[in-house]
Design a protein around this motif. Structure first.
Motif, mmCIF file in Angstrom:
data_model
loop_
_atom_site.group_PDB
_atom_site.id
_atom_site.type_symbol
_atom_site.label_atom_id
_atom_site.label_comp_id
_atom_site.label_asym_id
_atom_site.label_seq_id
_atom_site.Cartn_x
_atom_site.Cartn_y
_atom_site.Cartn_z
ATOM 1 N N VAL A 118 0.823 -1.433 0.062
ATOM 2 C CA VAL A 118 -0.019 0.009 -0.002
ATOM 3 C C VAL A 118 1.009 1.294 -0.037
ATOM 4 C CG1 VAL A 118 -1.795 1.180 1.437
ATOM 5 C CG2 VAL A 118 -1.879 -1.234 1.183
ATOM 6 N N ALA A 119 0.631 2.220 -0.744
ATOM 7 C CA ALA A 119 1.422 3.372 -1.230
ATOM 8 C C ALA A 119 0.962 4.397 -0.184
ATOM 9 C CB ALA A 119 1.474 3.927 -2.405
ATOM 10 N N ALA A 120 -0.446 4.532 0.206
ATOM 11 C CA ALA A 120 -0.937 5.725 0.884
ATOM 12 C C ALA A 120 -2.309 5.197 1.367
ATOM 13 C CB ALA A 120 -1.186 6.955 -0.133
ATOM 14 N N GLN A 121 -2.771 6.248 2.196
ATOM 15 C CA GLN A 121 -4.310 5.928 2.713
ATOM 16 C C GLN A 121 -5.122 7.126 2.534
ATOM 17 O OE1 GLN A 121 -3.951 4.476 6.756
ATOM 18 N NE2 GLN A 121 -5.821 5.336 7.239
ATOM 19 N N LEU A 122 -6.269 7.064 2.291
ATOM 20 C CA LEU A 122 -7.243 8.051 1.732
ATOM 21 C C LEU A 122 -8.388 7.963 3.082
ATOM 22 C CD1 LEU A 122 -8.216 9.859 -0.491
ATOM 23 C CD2 LEU A 122 -9.525 8.209 -1.249
ATOM 24 N N GLU A 123 -8.428 9.127 3.546
ATOM 25 C CA GLU A 123 -9.624 8.946 4.554
ATOM 26 C C GLU A 123 -10.762 10.026 4.165
ATOM 27 O OE1 GLU A 123 -7.247 8.594 8.615
ATOM 28 O OE2 GLU A 123 -7.900 10.358 8.404
ATOM 29 N N ARG A 124 -12.107 9.529 4.307
ATOM 30 C CA ARG A 124 -13.135 10.445 4.147
ATOM 31 C C ARG A 124 -14.095 10.322 5.355
ATOM 32 N NH1 ARG A 124 -18.397 8.497 0.437
ATOM 33 N NH2 ARG A 124 -19.524 10.750 0.774
ATOM 34 N N PRO A 125 -14.102 11.570 5.819
ATOM 35 C CA PRO A 125 -14.688 12.082 7.159
ATOM 36 C C PRO A 125 -16.271 11.560 7.402
ATOM 37 C CG PRO A 125 -14.170 14.094 5.976
ATOM 38 C CD PRO A 125 -13.798 12.999 5.020
ATOM 39 N N HIS A 126 -16.312 11.012 8.360
ATOM 40 C CA HIS A 126 -17.784 10.344 8.715
ATOM 41 C C HIS A 126 -18.247 10.964 9.946
ATOM 42 C CE1 HIS A 126 -20.884 7.505 8.758
ATOM 43 N NE2 HIS A 126 -20.836 7.128 7.679
ATOM 44 N N ARG A 127 -19.473 11.505 10.091
ATOM 45 C CA ARG A 127 -19.936 12.209 11.055
ATOM 46 C C ARG A 127 -19.863 11.234 12.564
ATOM 47 N NH1 ARG A 127 -25.069 15.765 8.935
ATOM 48 N NH2 ARG A 127 -24.058 16.694 7.204
ATOM 49 N N ARG A 128 -20.863 10.377 12.428
ATOM 50 C CA ARG A 128 -21.058 9.590 13.617
ATOM 51 C C ARG A 128 -19.993 8.482 14.147
ATOM 52 N NH1 ARG A 128 -27.584 9.163 13.098
ATOM 53 N NH2 ARG A 128 -27.929 11.224 12.824
ATOM 54 N N ARG A 129 -19.145 8.196 13.146
ATOM 55 C CA ARG A 129 -18.139 7.379 13.515
ATOM 56 C C ARG A 129 -16.553 7.620 12.900
ATOM 57 N NH1 ARG A 129 -19.916 2.390 9.470
ATOM 58 N NH2 ARG A 129 -20.091 3.678 7.848
ATOM 59 N N GLY A 130 -15.755 6.950 13.212
ATOM 60 C CA GLY A 130 -14.398 7.291 12.501
ATOM 61 C C GLY A 130 -14.476 7.534 11.176
ATOM 62 N N PRO A 131 -13.265 7.817 10.429
ATOM 63 C CA PRO A 131 -13.471 8.311 8.856
ATOM 64 C C PRO A 131 -13.416 6.932 8.341
ATOM 65 C CG PRO A 131 -11.119 8.474 9.848
ATOM 66 C CD PRO A 131 -11.994 8.213 11.193
ATOM 67 N N LEU A 132 -13.887 6.837 6.959
ATOM 68 C CA LEU A 132 -13.939 5.894 6.132
ATOM 69 C C LEU A 132 -12.563 5.662 5.528
ATOM 70 C CD1 LEU A 132 -17.322 6.099 4.402
ATOM 71 C CD2 LEU A 132 -16.594 4.626 6.062
ATOM 72 N N ILE A 133 -11.799 4.549 5.276
ATOM 73 C CA ILE A 133 -10.456 4.471 4.898
ATOM 74 C C ILE A 133 -10.513 3.623 3.835
ATOM 75 C CG2 ILE A 133 -8.085 3.506 5.578
ATOM 76 C CD1 ILE A 133 -8.753 4.377 8.400
ATOM 77 N N ALA A 134 -9.502 4.172 2.798
ATOM 78 C CA ALA A 134 -9.290 3.235 1.607
ATOM 79 C C ALA A 134 -7.751 3.354 1.176
ATOM 80 C CB ALA A 134 -10.138 4.029 0.119
ATOM 81 N N TYR A 135 -7.252 2.353 0.768
ATOM 82 C CA TYR A 135 -6.024 2.094 0.500
ATOM 83 C C TYR A 135 -5.447 2.536 -0.865
ATOM 84 C CZ TYR A 135 -5.711 0.087 4.946
ATOM 85 O OH TYR A 135 -5.795 -0.314 6.428
ATOM 86 N N LEU A 136 -4.535 3.180 -1.236
ATOM 87 C CA LEU A 136 -3.960 3.778 -2.434
ATOM 88 C C LEU A 136 -2.997 2.869 -2.645
ATOM 89 C CD1 LEU A 136 -4.556 7.388 -1.936
ATOM 90 C CD2 LEU A 136 -5.998 6.078 -3.230
ATOM 91 N N TYR A 137 -2.951 2.580 -4.106
ATOM 92 C CA TYR A 137 -1.726 1.757 -4.950
ATOM 93 C C TYR A 137 -1.057 2.765 -5.902
ATOM 94 C CZ TYR A 137 -3.691 -1.904 -2.270
ATOM 95 O OH TYR A 137 -4.283 -2.596 -1.286
ATOM 96 N N ARG A 138 0.158 2.519 -6.397
ATOM 97 C CA ARG A 138 0.796 3.080 -7.330
ATOM 98 C C ARG A 138 0.240 2.821 -8.682
ATOM 99 N NH1 ARG A 138 7.144 3.593 -6.352
ATOM 100 N NH2 ARG A 138 6.958 4.012 -8.554
ATOM 101 N N ILE A 139 -0.394 3.441 -9.701
ATOM 102 C CA ILE A 139 -0.848 3.067 -10.940
ATOM 103 C C ILE A 139 0.594 2.481 -11.843
ATOM 104 C CG2 ILE A 139 -2.005 3.832 -12.956
ATOM 105 C CD1 ILE A 139 -3.296 5.619 -11.279
ATOM 106 N N ASP A 140 1.698 3.340 -11.848
ATOM 107 C CA ASP A 140 2.851 2.623 -12.283
ATOM 108 C C ASP A 140 3.357 1.329 -12.171
ATOM 109 O OD1 ASP A 140 3.889 3.794 -10.029
ATOM 110 O OD2 ASP A 140 5.601 4.347 -11.040
ATOM 111 N N LEU A 141 2.935 0.800 -11.003
ATOM 112 C CA LEU A 141 3.687 -0.759 -10.582
ATOM 113 C C LEU A 141 2.297 -1.605 -10.455
ATOM 114 C CD1 LEU A 141 5.575 0.283 -7.169
ATOM 115 C CD2 LEU A 141 6.288 -0.047 -9.448
ATOM 116 N N ALA A 142 1.192 -1.251 -11.150
ATOM 117 C CA ALA A 142 0.022 -2.059 -11.154
ATOM 118 C C ALA A 142 0.205 -3.030 -12.497
ATOM 119 C CB ALA A 142 -1.129 -1.235 -11.201
ATOM 120 N N ARG A 143 -0.311 -4.179 -12.165
ATOM 121 C CA ARG A 143 -0.239 -5.022 -13.454
ATOM 122 C C ARG A 143 -1.723 -5.254 -14.170
ATOM 123 N NH1 ARG A 143 3.622 -9.631 -10.412
ATOM 124 N NH2 ARG A 143 5.394 -8.282 -10.257
ATOM 125 N N PRO A 144 -1.650 -5.746 -15.427
ATOM 126 C CA PRO A 144 -2.991 -5.886 -16.182
ATOM 127 C C PRO A 144 -3.568 -7.122 -15.248
ATOM 128 C CG PRO A 144 -1.084 -6.304 -17.600
ATOM 129 C CD PRO A 144 -0.745 -5.883 -16.311
#
Length: 112
Positions: A34-60
């Motif tokens: 995982v290269a980075a983490q994306l956080e989306r704020p959420h009112r009533r609970r903790g933030p929603l988290i998505a993991y980010l990957y590098r596109i240049d290292l991705a495979r078909p």
């Protein structure tokens, strides 16, 4: 152990994508970390988290072969068979029940 960079919703730099975004582009992470983490704020609970990957290292994405399609069809068919009455239920049996609804609720089936 290093910490991941954290970006706010819609503020991730170019060159990073989530798994869904990679899949929409016909790519997969391909074993990269995982290269980075994306956080989306959420009112009533903790933030929603998505993991980010590098596109240049991705495979078909690997193509679907006839053998893989047959194995997938066999696995999906196995999810439809009731282990109690040994019949095809006509739908995917819920894992919480573990059997078809006519076996799980026999009294309700007799009334109807």
């Amino acid at each position: 152990m290093s910490t991941l960079p954290v970006y706010r919703w819609r503020l991730a730099p170019e060159g990073l994508a989530t798994r869904r975004q990679l899949r929409a582009a016909g790519l997969r992470p391909g074993g990269q970390d995982v290269a980075a983490q994306l956080e989306r704020p959420h009112r009533r609970r903790g933030p929603l988290i998505a993991y980010l990957y590098r596109i240049d290292l991705a495979r078909p994405v690997r193509p679907m072969t006839a053998r893989r399609a047959a194995a997938l069809a066999k696995a999906n068919a196995a999810r439809r068979w009731c282990p109690t009455c040994r019949r095809d239920a006509g739908y995917v049996i819920a894992a919480s029940l573990g059997m078809c609804t006519s076996c799980a609720y026999p009294d309700e089936q007799r009334v109807a």
